[in-house]
Design an enzyme around this catalytic site. Structure first.
Site, mmCIF file in Angstrom:
data_model
loop_
_atom_site.group_PDB
_atom_site.id
_atom_site.type_symbol
_atom_site.label_atom_id
_atom_site.label_comp_id
_atom_site.label_asym_id
_atom_site.label_seq_id
_atom_site.Cartn_x
_atom_site.Cartn_y
_atom_site.Cartn_z
ATOM 1 N N LYS A 1 0.835 -1.211 0.000
ATOM 2 C CA LYS A 1 0.000 0.000 0.000
ATOM 3 C C LYS A 1 0.863 1.252 0.000
ATOM 4 O O LYS A 1 0.510 2.252 -0.630
ATOM 5 C CB LYS A 1 -0.924 -0.020 1.202
ATOM 6 C CG LYS A 1 -1.941 -1.156 1.118
ATOM 7 C CD LYS A 1 -3.054 -0.974 2.124
ATOM 8 C CE LYS A 1 -4.193 -1.901 1.824
ATOM 9 N NZ LYS A 1 -3.940 -3.274 2.292
ATOM 10 N N GLU B 1 -3.892 7.042 8.367
ATOM 11 C CA GLU B 1 -4.821 7.753 7.491
ATOM 12 C C GLU B 1 -5.962 8.300 8.327
ATOM 13 O O GLU B 1 -6.287 7.722 9.377
ATOM 14 C CB GLU B 1 -5.437 6.780 6.459
ATOM 15 C CG GLU B 1 -4.598 6.560 5.226
ATOM 16 C CD GLU B 1 -5.251 5.622 4.219
ATOM 17 O OE1 GLU B 1 -6.371 5.141 4.454
ATOM 18 O OE2 GLU B 1 -4.615 5.373 3.190
ATOM 19 N N ARG C 1 -5.582 -8.382 -10.428
ATOM 20 C CA ARG C 1 -6.098 -9.665 -10.918
ATOM 21 C C ARG C 1 -7.497 -9.453 -11.484
ATOM 22 O O ARG C 1 -8.087 -8.388 -11.337
ATOM 23 C CB ARG C 1 -6.205 -10.635 -9.738
ATOM 24 C CG ARG C 1 -7.139 -10.075 -8.669
ATOM 25 C CD ARG C 1 -7.517 -11.040 -7.567
ATOM 26 N NE ARG C 1 -8.567 -10.497 -6.747
ATOM 27 C CZ ARG C 1 -8.405 -9.670 -5.717
ATOM 28 N NH1 ARG C 1 -7.191 -9.271 -5.382
ATOM 29 N NH2 ARG C 1 -9.448 -9.211 -5.039
#
Ligand code: MV4
Length: 498
Positions: free
Chosen positions: A118, A202, A294
């Protein structure tokens, strides 16, 4: 351009079948791999050739990269499709495949690796105008510095693991007093789950929607977006219902999200099919969260509204062809909903309910698609994901898609195991779902297991009351010395009542 002639699908169940169907339509020969638990699976029978990998546990079968590569060598396979889960987002495997001279149907190993972290993803998109949740894009190394940053952002904040996924290693911090404790927990969870203790902070968006954008990129720098999927109906990070388009996304917001998603793809030189995940707050501000490199479980809703076969596009991209359409060629046709049929008991805290599919009849009719990998009489193995099927319905409007999905759920006949179908009927019928006003807290907010207990309609209640009266009247007449009430009579009346 390298033409694929023989494709190995390194997966099982519904997704293995779904991929092989497209391959066959394209004139590509198919190879299935399977574990000892899946010997009798439809994906094994469907394939032109099949190879057993080994015992049921994934690490000895569907995750055994070396065994899969050995099958490729033995059978002259020229491409591998990993499906989702298992090896699909394993950069080292993608690299191993490439080095063996086989095409990996997916993005480059570098794209997988960057988006698998991330923090690396946030850093990669920093140069592009992608909206991010206020927070840090480097791992916390000094707790005092992180606390200053948290104060700037404003509590509550969220501590997230860089290597995280599925909500693991995520901790909400309500105030500075809790910071150290939650930080320690997040780090130790990140180390034990991912072997990487890097965490960042965050702003915490408390009740977000989860909306994602499907993208396709070719190996010639073209990237398009195939609109959004609304995936907010989920339980413990497991999606249950997805739809396309979202009821709350306007054409302007769609364009802005689509262009942001293209930015994310360009930031990591992406090619293949990919999904850019956003969270959306109550004011419809959207923020990039992560990219899944994916094909996703819920890709059929996008196929239904765009008319594109995403697996065919993936194969063409892997062969090196340029995309055969541009952004302007894509339009949204109607509305599609997918419900996931899990072998889980929603009346019992969604515990896995494995066993034998005694009855298994799929719904049919206009606008209905069922992607599944089991047949009547088969046992559901305990070793893998409990999702047994996906029911997808397409309609001209959102309301038509909802009505059609509920009709198809009513027509779906499954016995022998408990499934999430009743839960899905409950969710689709709920006012919050029907109005489009829901977020990722839908299940916690509205669902109670007792809502799934059998309910009688008013008409049925009147009928049952009338039958009860008749029963007791007859019983009164029978209870006299000359005509004793026999067990046989009782059984007779009981049967008429049921
Ligand atoms: C968030 C969030 C709120 N604020 N980030 C959950 C798993 C991971 N993919 C990201 N997740 C979230 N990140 C901030 N800054 C809420 C979630 C979240 C969530 C996100 C998408 C879908 C379902 C979710 C359920 C709970 C929490």
């Amino acid at each position: 351009m390298k033409k694929i002639t023989k494709l190995l699908v390194a997966n099982r169940g519904e997704i293995a079948l779904r991929i092989m169907r497209t391959a066959r339509e394209m004139g590509i020969r198919t190879v299935a791999v399977y574990s000892e638990a899946d010997r009798l699976s439809p994906h094994v029978r469907f394939a032109d050739e099949a190879c057993c990998l080994g015992p049921a546990p994934s690490n000895q079968s569907y995750l055994a990269a070396d065994k899969i590569l050995a099958v490729c060598k033995k059978l002259g396979v020229d491409a591998i499709h990993p499906g989702y889960g298992f090896l699909s987002e394993n950069a080292a495997f993608a690299k191993q495949v490439q080095e063996a001279g086989i095409l990996f149907i997916g993005p480059s190993p570098v794209s997988i690796e960057v988006m698998g972290s991330k923090l690396a993803a946030k850093q990669a998109v920093a140069a592009y105008a992608i909206p991010l949740v206020p927070g840090t894009d480097e791992a916390i190394s000094d707790v005092a510095v992180a606390k200053v940053k948290a104060k700037e952002i404003g509590y509550p904040i969220l501590i997230k693991a860089s290597a995280g996924g599925g909500g693991k290693g995520m901790r909400v911090v309500e105030s500075e007093a809790e910071f150290d404790e939650q930080m320690n927990r997040a780090v130790s969870e990140a180390i034990s789950s991912f072997g990487d203790g890097a965490v960042f902070i965050e702003k915490y968006i408390s009740s977000p929607r989860h909306i994602e954008i499907q993208i396709l990129g070719d190996q010639h720098q073209n990237v398009v977006y195939l609109f959004e999927r609304e995936c907010s109906i989920q339980r413990r990070h497991q999606k249950v219902i997805e739809e396309a388009p979202s009821a709350v996304v306007s054409p302007a917001m769609r364009k802005a999200m689509g262009e942001a998603a293209i930015g994310v793809a360009k930031a990591c030189n992406y090619y293949g099919a990919g999904t850019v995940e956003f969270i959306v707050d109550e004011h419809l501000n959207f923020y990039f969260l992560e990219m899944n490199t994916r094909l996703q479980v819920e890709h059929p809703v996008t196929e239904m509204i765009t008319g594109k076969d995403l697996v065919r596009e993936q194969i063409w991209i892997a062969e090196g062809r340029p995309l055969s359409f541009a952004q302007e060629d894509l339009t949204i046709q109607g509305h599609a909903i997918e419900v996931r049929v899990y072998a889980e008991d929603p009346k019992n805290n969604f515990l896995p309910d494995i066993g034998r599919l005694l009855t298994y009849r799929r719904p049919q009719g206009a606008g209905i698609r069922v992607d599944d990998g089991f047949e009547e009489g088969m046992d559901i193995p305990i070793y893998y994901d409990p999702m047994i099927a996906k029911l997808i319905a397409h309609g001209a409007t959102r309301q038509e898609a909802i009505t059609r999905t509920i009709r198809a759920i009513d027509d779906y006949q499954i016995s022998g195991i408990q499934t999430t179908l009743d839960f899905c009927r409950f969710a689709l019928s709920h006012d919050a779902f029907q109005s489009g006003q829901f977020d990722t807290k839908f299940v916690d907010r509205y669902f109670r297991p007792e809502f799934l207990e059998p309910q009688f309609t008013e008409e049925e209640k009147i009928l049952l009351a009338a039958l009860a009266v008749e029963f007791f009247e007859v019983e009164d007449k029978q209870v006299n010395p000359t005509t004793p009430l026999s067990p046989a009579n009782t059984t007779h009346w009981t049967n008429r009542l049921t």
